[in-house]
Design a protein around this motif. Structure first.
Motif: not given
Length: 201
Positions: A12, A14, A18, A39-40, A43-44, A46, A49, A68
């Motif tokens: 994925d 950010p 998805r 999960v990147h 990500d806000r 992680p 997620r 990524q």
């Protein structure tokens, strides 16, 4: 080819795609699929997620520095991999240059850039996708230094595959094909040739 189960490895970004959520949803209807999540590092949230994907059936996490646009040795990647280990989720990294990627992606996938993340997260299991690819010789010493590393065999030529099989403990070698980029029969044939004198392997 006798393939009865497949690990499926999304990754994925950010924002936008998805892929892991779609895969985890589809895999519920196909028990022969073993889904990983993704999960990147940017990500806000992680942790949220990771928890959501683990609850949805993710067996591990896929990270792909080229696809990524991440560095395997960045502090955010190091931290994310530790959070995966806290949850018992192995991390399968695309590892090593393959010779067809742009120069910036090649720099991100140099094998020596993975060592910091592996060394700082001894409780996380790492699978080195392609066993380091064109830099498999540089990856092989990780097997002795880091018992939390496993080596996946896809895209290796026969001589490289034999070298990895000879150098890495057998219980830390994983079969893989990288389908659809390579047909499953290629790795299967190479593994059968390389192990014909050792049926147990």
């Amino acid at each position: 080819l006798g393939i009865v189960s497949s690990v499926v490895l999304p990754f994925d970004l950010p924002v936008g795609a998805r892929n892991s959520a779609t895969l985890l949803d589809v895999a519920r209807s196909y028990p022969e699929l073993v889904p990983f999540g993704s999960v990147h590092p940017w990500d806000r949230d992680p942790d949220e997620r990771l928890d959501r994907q683990r609850a949805a059936g993710a067996a591990g996490m896929k990270l792909h520095p080229n696809g990524q646009f991440i560095a395997p040795d960045s502090p955010r990647t190091v931290h994310l991999c530790g959070r995966c280990g806290d949850r018992g989720l192995p991390v399968l990294f695309h590892c090593g240059p393959v010779g067809i990627e742009p120069a910036a992606a090649r720099r991100r996938s140099q094998v020596d850039r993975y060592e910091r993340t592996i060394a700082e997260n001894p409780d996380t299991t790492f699978v080195l996708g392609h066993s380091g690819a064109l830099q498999f010789e540089e990856a092989i010493p990780f097997a002795e230094r880091y018992p939390n590393t496993y080596f996946e065999l896809s895209c290796l030529g026969l001589s490289a595959l034999r070298r990895v099989i000879d150098a890495v403990p057998a219980d830390r070698i994983l079969y893989g094909t990288d389908w659809p980029f390579y047909h499953q029969a290629l790795t299967l044939a190479r593994v059968l040739i390389a192990t014909e004198d050792d049926p147990s392997l």
